[in-house]
Write a protein that holds these residues in place. Structure first.
Motif, PDB file in Angstrom:
ATOM      1  N   UNK A 280     -17.354 -51.904 -57.975  1.00 19.58           N
ATOM      2  CA  UNK A 280     -16.759 -51.598 -56.683  1.00 19.58           C
ATOM      3  C   UNK A 280     -17.596 -50.630 -55.872  1.00 19.58           C
ATOM      4  N   UNK A 281     -18.369 -49.758 -56.509  1.00 17.50           N
ATOM      5  CA  UNK A 281     -19.153 -48.771 -55.778  1.00 17.50           C
ATOM      6  C   UNK A 281     -20.630 -48.978 -56.086  1.00 17.50           C
ATOM      7  N   UNK A 282     -21.404 -49.189 -55.061  1.00 17.44           N
ATOM      8  CA  UNK A 282     -22.851 -49.323 -55.198  1.00 17.44           C
ATOM      9  C   UNK A 282     -23.492 -48.153 -54.475  1.00 17.44           C
TER      10      UNK A 282
ATOM     11  N   UNK B 228     -16.328 -55.639 -53.127  1.00 16.29           N
ATOM     12  CA  UNK B 228     -15.395 -56.302 -54.044  1.00 16.29           C
ATOM     13  C   UNK B 228     -16.159 -56.945 -55.195  1.00 16.29           C
ATOM     14  N   UNK B 229     -15.560 -56.946 -56.380  1.00 14.10           N
ATOM     15  CA  UNK B 229     -16.185 -57.615 -57.521  1.00 14.10           C
ATOM     16  C   UNK B 229     -16.156 -59.118 -57.272  1.00 14.10           C
TER      17      UNK B 229
ATOM     18  N   UNK C  53     -22.557 -60.668 -48.746  1.00 18.40           N
ATOM     19  CA  UNK C  53     -23.530 -60.042 -47.863  1.00 18.40           C
ATOM     20  C   UNK C  53     -23.035 -58.642 -47.536  1.00 18.40           C
ATOM     21  N   UNK C  54     -23.843 -57.645 -47.868  1.00 19.94           N
ATOM     22  CA  UNK C  54     -23.499 -56.251 -47.617  1.00 19.94           C
ATOM     23  C   UNK C  54     -24.524 -55.655 -46.663  1.00 19.94           C
ATOM     24  N   UNK C  55     -24.067 -54.846 -45.712  1.00 16.99           N
ATOM     25  CA  UNK C  55     -24.945 -54.215 -44.734  1.00 16.99           C
ATOM     26  C   UNK C  55     -24.735 -52.712 -44.814  1.00 16.99           C
TER      27      UNK C  55
ATOM     28  N   UNK D 251     -31.397 -61.216 -52.448  1.00 19.37           N
ATOM     29  CA  UNK D 251     -32.363 -60.726 -51.467  1.00 19.37           C
ATOM     30  C   UNK D 251     -31.937 -59.340 -51.001  1.00 19.37           C
ATOM     31  N   UNK D 252     -32.925 -58.513 -50.737  1.00 16.42           N
ATOM     32  CA  UNK D 252     -32.695 -57.219 -50.103  1.00 16.42           C
ATOM     33  C   UNK D 252     -33.755 -57.079 -49.018  1.00 16.42           C
ATOM     34  N   UNK D 253     -33.360 -56.594 -47.864  1.00 21.02           N
ATOM     35  CA  UNK D 253     -34.325 -56.461 -46.783  1.00 21.02           C
ATOM     36  C   UNK D 253     -33.913 -55.350 -45.829  1.00 21.02           C
TER      37      UNK D 253
END
Length: 119
Positions: free
Chosen positions: A5-7, A29-30, A48-50, A98-100
């Motif tokens: 839940x926490x990154x 969310x998991x 997708x996380x921003x 992907x990470x950008x």
């Protein structure tokens, strides 16, 4: 696909202060609840996380700095780190497609519709 839940995203920028470390936090969310099977609710879809650079907090030696300098503009990022924390011991699976770093403004990725964009 994330098991937690926490990154925590850490960005080490090249600055005059060698202990500077920028931290950003994302609650996600998991999407993959078990290490051996794909979650039937998401089908293993990616999330997708921003996290805008302006949301990072400047820290040093594990503590938030009293005077903050934003992580934006003409800054060189030396490396990124990623921590997953859900407080539960045991097996897990983490898949990163992907990470950008992008130009993100007013909820839009700038240049995303440009076919000639290098990303």
């Amino acid at each position: 696909r994330v098991p937690s839940k926490v990154d925590i995203i850490c960005a080490k920028a090249i600055t005059c202060f060698p202990d500077d470390l920028y931290r950003g936090y994302i609650e996600s969310p998991a999407t993959h609840k078990d290490a051996s099977t794909i979650c039937p609710q998401t089908g293993g879809d990616f999330e997708t996380l921003v996290l805008p650079f302006t949301d990072f907090v400047l820290t040093a030696a594990g503590r938030e700095r009293e005077v903050q300098r934003i992580l934006d503009g003409n800054i060189v990022i030396e490396h990124l780190g990623l921590t997953l924390a859900d407080g539960i011991d045991g097996d897990f699976q983490f898949d990163l497609a992907r990470i950008r770093a992008i130009n993100f403004y007013d909820g839009q990725i700038l240049g995303e519709d440009d076919e000639d964009a290098p990303y």
